[in-house]
Scaffold this motif. Structure first.
Motif, PDB file in Angstrom:
ATOM      1  N   GLU A  69      54.751  27.721  36.415  1.00 35.00           N
ATOM      2  CA  GLU A  69      55.283  26.860  35.320  1.00 35.00           C
ATOM      3  C   GLU A  69      56.399  26.023  35.662  1.00 35.00           C
ATOM      4  O   GLU A  69      57.214  26.687  36.486  1.00 35.00           O
ATOM      5  CB  GLU A  69      55.350  27.822  34.403  1.00 35.00           C
ATOM      6  CG  GLU A  69      54.351  28.405  33.512  1.00 35.00           C
ATOM      7  CD  GLU A  69      54.326  29.261  32.280  1.00 35.00           C
ATOM      8  OE1 GLU A  69      54.434  28.732  31.183  1.00 35.00           O
ATOM      9  OE2 GLU A  69      55.023  30.218  32.370  1.00 35.00           O
ATOM     10  N   ARG A  86      44.249  19.817  37.241  1.00 39.22           N
ATOM     11  CA  ARG A  86      44.063  20.704  36.288  1.00 39.22           C
ATOM     12  C   ARG A  86      45.118  21.360  35.715  1.00 39.22           C
ATOM     13  O   ARG A  86      45.850  21.969  36.800  1.00 39.22           O
ATOM     14  CB  ARG A  86      42.817  21.609  36.646  1.00 39.22           C
ATOM     15  CG  ARG A  86      41.583  20.922  36.829  1.00 39.22           C
ATOM     16  CD  ARG A  86      40.508  22.185  37.316  1.00 39.22           C
ATOM     17  NE  ARG A  86      40.036  23.094  36.266  1.00 39.22           N
ATOM     18  CZ  ARG A  86      39.500  24.063  36.486  1.00 39.22           C
ATOM     19  NH1 ARG A  86      38.908  24.179  37.680  1.00 39.22           N
ATOM     20  NH2 ARG A  86      39.410  25.108  35.513  1.00 39.22           N
ATOM     21  N   TYR A  87      45.658  21.392  34.632  1.00 40.87           N
ATOM     22  CA  TYR A  87      46.986  21.707  34.199  1.00 40.87           C
ATOM     23  C   TYR A  87      46.932  21.884  32.718  1.00 40.87           C
ATOM     24  O   TYR A  87      45.903  21.431  32.048  1.00 40.87           O
ATOM     25  CB  TYR A  87      48.242  21.061  34.501  1.00 40.87           C
ATOM     26  CG  TYR A  87      48.084  19.707  34.181  1.00 40.87           C
ATOM     27  CD1 TYR A  87      47.398  18.617  35.011  1.00 40.87           C
ATOM     28  CD2 TYR A  87      48.464  19.216  33.084  1.00 40.87           C
ATOM     29  CE1 TYR A  87      47.336  17.317  34.660  1.00 40.87           C
ATOM     30  CE2 TYR A  87      48.287  17.821  32.635  1.00 40.87           C
ATOM     31  CZ  TYR A  87      47.765  16.879  33.583  1.00 40.87           C
ATOM     32  OH  TYR A  87      47.593  15.688  32.896  1.00 40.87           O
ATOM     33  N   TYR A 116      50.039  25.288  36.000  1.00 45.70           N
ATOM     34  CA  TYR A 116      48.901  25.087  36.901  1.00 45.70           C
ATOM     35  C   TYR A 116      48.883  26.108  37.789  1.00 45.70           C
ATOM     36  O   TYR A 116      49.871  27.010  38.063  1.00 45.70           O
ATOM     37  CB  TYR A 116      49.286  23.786  37.572  1.00 45.70           C
ATOM     38  CG  TYR A 116      50.545  23.634  38.455  1.00 45.70           C
ATOM     39  CD1 TYR A 116      51.754  23.793  38.049  1.00 45.70           C
ATOM     40  CD2 TYR A 116      50.385  24.092  39.925  1.00 45.70           C
ATOM     41  CE1 TYR A 116      52.813  23.634  38.892  1.00 45.70           C
ATOM     42  CE2 TYR A 116      51.344  24.055  40.703  1.00 45.70           C
ATOM     43  CZ  TYR A 116      52.521  24.026  40.251  1.00 45.70           C
ATOM     44  OH  TYR A 116      53.600  24.119  41.247  1.00 45.70           O
ATOM     45  N   TYR A 117      47.695  26.306  38.524  1.00 49.87           N
ATOM     46  CA  TYR A 117      47.386  27.066  39.431  1.00 49.87           C
ATOM     47  C   TYR A 117      47.726  26.623  40.720  1.00 49.87           C
ATOM     48  O   TYR A 117      47.209  25.626  41.224  1.00 49.87           O
ATOM     49  CB  TYR A 117      45.799  27.651  39.491  1.00 49.87           C
ATOM     50  CG  TYR A 117      45.441  28.525  40.660  1.00 49.87           C
ATOM     51  CD1 TYR A 117      44.754  27.891  41.585  1.00 49.87           C
ATOM     52  CD2 TYR A 117      45.757  29.809  40.501  1.00 49.87           C
ATOM     53  CE1 TYR A 117      44.496  28.645  42.674  1.00 49.87           C
ATOM     54  CE2 TYR A 117      45.539  30.480  41.519  1.00 49.87           C
ATOM     55  CZ  TYR A 117      44.650  30.023  42.671  1.00 49.87           C
ATOM     56  OH  TYR A 117      44.401  30.907  43.594  1.00 49.87           O
ATOM     57  N   SER A 118      48.427  27.232  41.424  1.00 52.74           N
ATOM     58  CA  SER A 118      48.792  26.843  42.904  1.00 52.74           C
ATOM     59  C   SER A 118      47.995  27.730  43.862  1.00 52.74           C
ATOM     60  O   SER A 118      48.068  28.806  43.921  1.00 52.74           O
ATOM     61  CB  SER A 118      50.361  27.105  42.965  1.00 52.74           C
ATOM     62  OG  SER A 118      50.613  27.322  44.496  1.00 52.74           O
ATOM     63  N   ALA A 119      47.196  26.980  44.367  1.00 53.57           N
ATOM     64  CA  ALA A 119      46.557  27.778  45.595  1.00 53.57           C
ATOM     65  C   ALA A 119      47.290  28.200  46.699  1.00 53.57           C
ATOM     66  O   ALA A 119      46.884  29.187  47.237  1.00 53.57           O
ATOM     67  CB  ALA A 119      45.252  26.492  46.103  1.00 53.57           C
ATOM     68  N   ASP A 144      48.772  31.165  45.251  1.00 56.06           N
ATOM     69  CA  ASP A 144      47.678  31.938  44.686  1.00 56.06           C
ATOM     70  C   ASP A 144      48.180  32.626  43.395  1.00 56.06           C
ATOM     71  O   ASP A 144      47.986  33.919  43.144  1.00 56.06           O
ATOM     72  CB  ASP A 144      47.294  33.204  45.648  1.00 56.06           C
ATOM     73  CG  ASP A 144      46.012  33.823  45.137  1.00 56.06           C
ATOM     74  OD1 ASP A 144      45.809  34.912  45.585  1.00 56.06           O
ATOM     75  OD2 ASP A 144      45.284  33.103  44.592  1.00 56.06           O
ATOM     76  N   ARG A 145      48.694  31.805  42.675  1.00 57.74           N
ATOM     77  CA  ARG A 145      48.950  32.268  41.149  1.00 57.74           C
ATOM     78  C   ARG A 145      49.491  31.150  40.189  1.00 57.74           C
ATOM     79  O   ARG A 145      49.406  29.896  40.924  1.00 57.74           O
ATOM     80  CB  ARG A 145      50.174  33.104  41.217  1.00 57.74           C
ATOM     81  CG  ARG A 145      51.380  32.468  41.824  1.00 57.74           C
ATOM     82  CD  ARG A 145      52.808  33.673  42.246  1.00 57.74           C
ATOM     83  NE  ARG A 145      53.908  33.064  42.476  1.00 57.74           N
ATOM     84  CZ  ARG A 145      54.987  32.884  42.010  1.00 57.74           C
ATOM     85  NH1 ARG A 145      55.059  32.961  40.676  1.00 57.74           N
ATOM     86  NH2 ARG A 145      55.834  32.156  42.527  1.00 57.74           N
ATOM     87  N   TYR A 146      49.606  31.359  38.991  1.00 67.31           N
ATOM     88  CA  TYR A 146      49.806  30.465  38.021  1.00 67.31           C
ATOM     89  C   TYR A 146      51.364  30.216  37.865  1.00 67.31           C
ATOM     90  O   TYR A 146      52.269  31.063  37.913  1.00 67.31           O
ATOM     91  CB  TYR A 146      49.399  30.830  36.676  1.00 67.31           C
ATOM     92  CG  TYR A 146      49.625  29.866  35.669  1.00 67.31           C
ATOM     93  CD1 TYR A 146      50.450  29.891  34.598  1.00 67.31           C
ATOM     94  CD2 TYR A 146      48.460  28.826  35.451  1.00 67.31           C
ATOM     95  CE1 TYR A 146      50.610  28.993  33.622  1.00 67.31           C
ATOM     96  CE2 TYR A 146      48.455  27.840  34.415  1.00 67.31           C
ATOM     97  CZ  TYR A 146      49.816  28.073  33.224  1.00 67.31           C
ATOM     98  OH  TYR A 146      49.476  27.341  32.482  1.00 67.31           O
ATOM     99  N   THR A 170      45.025  21.211  27.486  1.00 65.76           N
ATOM    100  CA  THR A 170      44.557  21.134  28.912  1.00 65.76           C
ATOM    101  C   THR A 170      44.521  20.077  29.023  1.00 65.76           C
ATOM    102  O   THR A 170      44.161  19.158  28.449  1.00 65.76           O
ATOM    103  CB  THR A 170      43.193  22.151  28.914  1.00 65.76           C
ATOM    104  OG1 THR A 170      42.199  21.537  27.836  1.00 65.76           O
ATOM    105  CG2 THR A 170      43.376  23.617  28.382  1.00 65.76           C
TER     106      THR A 170
END
Length: 122
Positions: free
Chosen positions: A110, A31-32, A100-103, A106-108, A52
């Protein structure tokens, strides 16, 4: 490490067409948001199009609506930007952007490519 490499820029006459490519590597998330930005000399970087990964949303800058199309080839990990009816004011460095969201963080996040120069002559 996620990397983006653009290509396809060059010199084109007004009214002409150009297809830019962005090859992405080093990512495993599904997901990105993939975007194209551009920065003209002396101006701020601006969004050209953002799409998306699920294909549900694609947004074009008003200046490029009807003249640009974003597409992708998943097998080649490549995103394309087709541009037509180019104008001198489209002259800019065009950048590929992957958000993308990086788990882990814990943030978006780029990632940016190095850019490819498009010059439209009048």
């Amino acid at each position: 490490q996620v990397q983006l490499v653009e290509s396809g820029g060059g010199l084109v006459q007004s009214g002409g067409s150009l297809k830019l490519s962005c090859v992405a590597s080093g990512y495993t998330f599904t997901r990105y948001v993939m975007s194209w930005y551009r920065q003209a000399p002396g101006k701020e970087r601006e969004l050209v199009v953002a799409a998306t990964s699920d294909g549900q949303s694609t947004n074009y800058a008003d200046s490029m609506k009807g003249r640009a199309t974003i597409s992708r080839d998943n097998a080649k990990n490549t995103v394309y930007l087709d541009m037509n009816s180019l104008k001198p004011e489209d002259t800019a460095v065009y950048y590929c952007n992957l958000g993308y969201y990086s788990a882990h963080a814990d943030r978006y996040l780029e990632v940016w490519g190095q850019g490819t120069l498009v010059t439209v002559s009048s």
